[in-house]
Design a protein around this motif. Structure first.
Motif, PDB file in Angstrom:
ATOM      1  N   GLY A  44      42.306  35.572  43.832  1.00 58.28           N
ATOM      2  CA  GLY A  44      42.175  36.266  42.555  1.00 58.28           C
ATOM      3  C   GLY A  44      40.888  35.908  41.842  1.00 58.28           C
ATOM      4  O   GLY A  44      40.218  36.771  41.260  1.00 58.28           O
ATOM      5  N   ARG A  45      40.524  34.649  41.896  1.00 52.88           N
ATOM      6  CA  ARG A  45      39.302  34.172  41.241  1.00 52.88           C
ATOM      7  C   ARG A  45      38.059  34.787  41.870  1.00 52.88           C
ATOM      8  O   ARG A  45      37.161  35.264  41.175  1.00 52.88           O
ATOM      9  CB  ARG A  45      39.235  32.647  41.338  1.00 52.88           C
ATOM     10  N   VAL A  46      38.005  34.783  43.192  1.00 52.20           N
ATOM     11  CA  VAL A  46      36.839  35.330  43.886  1.00 52.20           C
ATOM     12  C   VAL A  46      36.740  36.834  43.670  1.00 52.20           C
ATOM     13  O   VAL A  46      35.644  37.371  43.453  1.00 52.20           O
ATOM     14  CB  VAL A  46      36.897  34.998  45.392  1.00 52.20           C
ATOM     15  N   LYS A  47      37.878  37.517  43.695  1.00 51.79           N
ATOM     16  CA  LYS A  47      37.855  38.972  43.517  1.00 51.79           C
ATOM     17  C   LYS A  47      37.273  39.351  42.160  1.00 51.79           C
ATOM     18  O   LYS A  47      36.469  40.279  42.051  1.00 51.79           O
ATOM     19  CB  LYS A  47      39.272  39.545  43.656  1.00 51.79           C
ATOM     20  N   ILE A  48      37.658  38.627  41.111  1.00 55.50           N
ATOM     21  CA  ILE A  48      37.203  38.995  39.775  1.00 55.50           C
ATOM     22  C   ILE A  48      35.740  38.630  39.556  1.00 55.50           C
ATOM     23  O   ILE A  48      35.047  39.255  38.769  1.00 55.50           O
ATOM     24  CB  ILE A  48      38.101  38.349  38.689  1.00 55.50           C
ATOM     25  N   ILE A  59      38.342  38.633  51.345  1.00 50.83           N
ATOM     26  CA  ILE A  59      39.072  38.604  50.075  1.00 50.83           C
ATOM     27  C   ILE A  59      39.015  39.955  49.381  1.00 50.83           C
ATOM     28  O   ILE A  59      40.007  40.424  48.810  1.00 50.83           O
ATOM     29  CB  ILE A  59      38.504  37.485  49.170  1.00 50.83           C
ATOM     30  N   LYS A  60      37.865  40.600  49.413  1.00 55.29           N
ATOM     31  CA  LYS A  60      37.721  41.909  48.777  1.00 55.29           C
ATOM     32  C   LYS A  60      38.678  42.942  49.368  1.00 55.29           C
ATOM     33  O   LYS A  60      39.069  43.897  48.688  1.00 55.29           O
ATOM     34  CB  LYS A  60      36.276  42.403  48.897  1.00 55.29           C
ATOM     35  N   LEU A  61      39.044  42.762  50.620  1.00 54.37           N
ATOM     36  CA  LEU A  61      39.913  43.726  51.299  1.00 54.37           C
ATOM     37  C   LEU A  61      41.394  43.445  51.077  1.00 54.37           C
ATOM     38  O   LEU A  61      42.240  44.262  51.420  1.00 54.37           O
ATOM     39  CB  LEU A  61      39.613  43.716  52.801  1.00 54.37           C
ATOM     40  N   ILE A  62      41.709  42.287  50.479  1.00 56.42           N
ATOM     41  CA  ILE A  62      43.106  41.928  50.234  1.00 56.42           C
ATOM     42  C   ILE A  62      43.629  42.686  49.019  1.00 56.42           C
ATOM     43  O   ILE A  62      43.064  42.610  47.932  1.00 56.42           O
ATOM     44  CB  ILE A  62      43.244  40.401  50.014  1.00 56.42           C
ATOM     45  N   LYS A  63      44.682  43.438  49.202  1.00 58.22           N
ATOM     46  CA  LYS A  63      45.268  44.226  48.123  1.00 58.22           C
ATOM     47  C   LYS A  63      46.399  43.487  47.417  1.00 58.22           C
ATOM     48  O   LYS A  63      46.588  43.607  46.208  1.00 58.22           O
ATOM     49  CB  LYS A  63      45.801  45.557  48.674  1.00 58.22           C
ATOM     50  N   ASP A  64      47.164  42.724  48.177  1.00 58.50           N
ATOM     51  CA  ASP A  64      48.340  42.036  47.649  1.00 58.50           C
ATOM     52  C   ASP A  64      48.181  40.535  47.880  1.00 58.50           C
ATOM     53  O   ASP A  64      48.125  40.079  49.032  1.00 58.50           O
ATOM     54  CB  ASP A  64      49.599  42.561  48.340  1.00 58.50           C
ATOM     55  N   GLU A  82      45.149  35.104  38.277  1.00 54.23           N
ATOM     56  CA  GLU A  82      44.037  34.585  37.482  1.00 54.23           C
ATOM     57  C   GLU A  82      44.218  35.015  36.037  1.00 54.23           C
ATOM     58  O   GLU A  82      44.415  36.188  35.740  1.00 54.23           O
ATOM     59  CB  GLU A  82      42.692  35.102  38.030  1.00 54.23           C
ATOM     60  N   ARG A  83      44.171  34.048  35.135  1.00 55.14           N
ATOM     61  CA  ARG A  83      44.380  34.334  33.724  1.00 55.14           C
ATOM     62  C   ARG A  83      43.130  34.970  33.116  1.00 55.14           C
ATOM     63  O   ARG A  83      42.014  34.777  33.595  1.00 55.14           O
ATOM     64  CB  ARG A  83      44.734  33.056  32.962  1.00 55.14           C
ATOM     65  N   SER A  84      43.336  35.703  32.017  1.00 54.17           N
ATOM     66  CA  SER A  84      42.217  36.355  31.346  1.00 54.17           C
ATOM     67  C   SER A  84      42.666  36.820  29.968  1.00 54.17           C
ATOM     68  O   SER A  84      43.862  36.881  29.669  1.00 54.17           O
ATOM     69  CB  SER A  84      41.730  37.567  32.157  1.00 54.17           C
ATOM     70  N   PHE A 129      35.380  41.275  31.722  1.00 57.60           N
ATOM     71  CA  PHE A 129      34.997  41.896  32.986  1.00 57.60           C
ATOM     72  C   PHE A 129      35.196  43.406  32.902  1.00 57.60           C
ATOM     73  O   PHE A 129      36.003  43.896  32.110  1.00 57.60           O
ATOM     74  CB  PHE A 129      35.843  41.325  34.135  1.00 57.60           C
ATOM     75  N   ARG A 130      34.466  44.127  33.719  1.00 59.53           N
ATOM     76  CA  ARG A 130      34.580  45.595  33.739  1.00 59.53           C
ATOM     77  C   ARG A 130      36.002  46.054  34.042  1.00 59.53           C
ATOM     78  O   ARG A 130      36.420  47.137  33.622  1.00 59.53           O
ATOM     79  CB  ARG A 130      33.630  46.173  34.797  1.00 59.53           C
TER      80      ARG A 130
END
Length: 443
Positions: A177-181, A124-129, A414-416, A60-61
């Motif tokens: 985490g999954r949706v954000k990535i 979800i995009k707005l969640i920082k923590d 989320e693992r990567s 991912f970027r």
């Protein structure tokens, strides 16, 4: 300083790479090949040899540490950024899921449900923590936030394919985490990174740097004990022999770490026992024809088949790089009693092919050139509710014992590949701080 690293996956190799110019490094790998979950097959096709990962990967970027490492190793010219088309297979039909317009045509959800899904993604995009969501079950949070239909027709099948019987215990932090990535995409869809020639180039480059600087990588060598005396690492036992060392970086899964330390890690002992890992059975199939003729790379599935996703690698990378069509079929399992673990390779492959034939009526067994099956019991932790409290520290307690891997904070929620590289680097940073305190001389 003599340092033993247990495991030659990306975390272990990254740690070894950072240490090899200043310390004596020995990496022990229980398997015949290096790379762990990033290991590759070497395939011969009509006189042409290529490498392809045993378990699918892409970049991912946002994978800054991994991309910096690739550049540092002089491999950035091999990087490609390509469009990976995604779809969702529901009730015998493929629904493209790449752009907002395509998602609006996902008929299993009503217009109202799609609006709720869109609002959920925006939230979800707005969640920082994500920490506050670790104690909340994903199922409950999605039901409260987006409703029953969005959960049952969109999220539940994805979570079931990823975590099996543990799906309803997964935390909301993991889903976020999954949706954000996966939601970092433009109007035309998502672009993913891959290295031309495969990630074997990265694995070999890391191994080459380690050995060129005097380090050793010993395969088919299983560490059976980390010897700890007076709360300090003395060395390791490998294949019946004792190897003294000043420090150990272990990338072994928690259950294995607990076993090879004899349960001597104090309060960490109970945590190690409580972390649940799941396995994977990932098939790679060489075909004479394309399976997903619509060009899809990644297909999520809601259907009665023994796998949760189909990934057509040659709908992502150019066919000419391989000369044959390559398709991954994968499923996760939760324990050693699962048929995906107990059955013969041929039986698992046969069940997968039957599932593919059910989904793709044009597929014939005559189209299958060859198959490979990669199975592991220690693929990754199950990120269940409350998992954040179980994330293992980089320092295990006894002097000289450090930990890095899928269980590290850099791989949660989320693992990567990037998370494993970062874990390896962070374990080295901590080791070096301790080294400065103790005054060990340079190599």
């Amino acid at each position: 300083m003599k340092i033993v690293i247990i495991g030659s996956g990306l975390a272990g190799l990254s740690a070894g790479y950072r240490l090899c110019k200043s310390d004596e490094v020995i990496i022990f790998e229980k398997d015949p090949d290096i790379g762990g979950m990033s290991a590759s097959y070497s395939i011969e096709n009509e006189g042409k040899k290529y490498f392809i990962e045993k378990y699918y990967h892409h970049i991912f970027r946002s994978d800054s540490e991994l991309l910096a490492l690739i550049k540092e190793l002089g491999l950035e010219k091999q990087m490609l950024w390509l469009k990976g088309k995604n779809a969702y297979f529901v009730d015998g039909k493929n629904y493209p899921m790449n752009t907002p317009v395509e998602i609006l045509h996902f008929s299993p959800l009503s217009i109202l449900d799609l609006a709720k899904l869109g609002m959920l993604v925006l939230r979800i995009k707005l969640i920082k923590d994500t920490a506050p969501y670790d104690r909340i079950k994903a199922k409950e949070w999605i039901l409260d936030t987006a409703g029953k239909s969005v959960y049952e027709n969109f999220f539940a099948p994805l979570m079931k394919s990823k975590f099996g019987d543990n799906a309803e215990n997964v935390s909301a932090a993991w889903v976020i985490g999954r949706v954000k990535i996966r939601s970092d995409r433009g109007a035309e869809g998502e672009k993913l990174g891959y290295m031309r020639g495969g990630f074997n180039s990265l694995i070999e480059a890391l191994a080459g740097e380690i050995t060129a600087n005097g380090g050793e990588i010993r395969t088919d060598r299983e560490v059976t004990e980390i010897v700890i005396k007076d709360s300090a690492v003395q060395g390791v036992k490998v294949n019946g022999g004792f190897i003294p060392c000043d420090a150990v970086i272990s990338t072994a899964e928690p259950a294995v770490l607990d076993a090879i330390t004899g349960g001597k890690l104090g309060d960490l002992h109970e945590t190690l026992k409580s972390i649940r890992y799941q396995g994977t059975a990932c098939a790679l199939i060489g075909l004479d024809r394309s399976l997903m003729e619509d060009g899809n790379y990644w297909l999520n599935i809601k259907a009665d088949v023994p796998f949760g996703a189909v990934i057509e690698h040659t709908n992502f990378l150019p066919f000419d790089d391989y000369g044959e069509n390559l398709v991954y079929v994968t499923s996760y399992f939760q324990d050693r009693k699962s048929p995906l673990w107990t059955q013969k390779d041929t039986d698992v492959i046969d069940s997968y092919l039957k599932g593919l034939e059910k989904m793709f009526p044009k597929l014939s067994r005559k189209d299958v050139r060859w198959t490979r099956l990669y199975r592991r019991m220690d693929t990754a932790p199950v990120y269940e509710q409350g998992y954040l409290e179980k994330v293992l520290p980089f320092a295990a307690g006894p002097s000289g014992l450090y930990l890095a891997g899928m269980f590290s904070s850099s791989n949660y929620p989320e693992r990567s590949m990037n998370g494993s590289v970062k874990a390896g680097f962070q374990s080295v940073e901590l080791l070096r701080k301790e080294k400065e305190k103790t005054g060990y001389d340079e190599k």
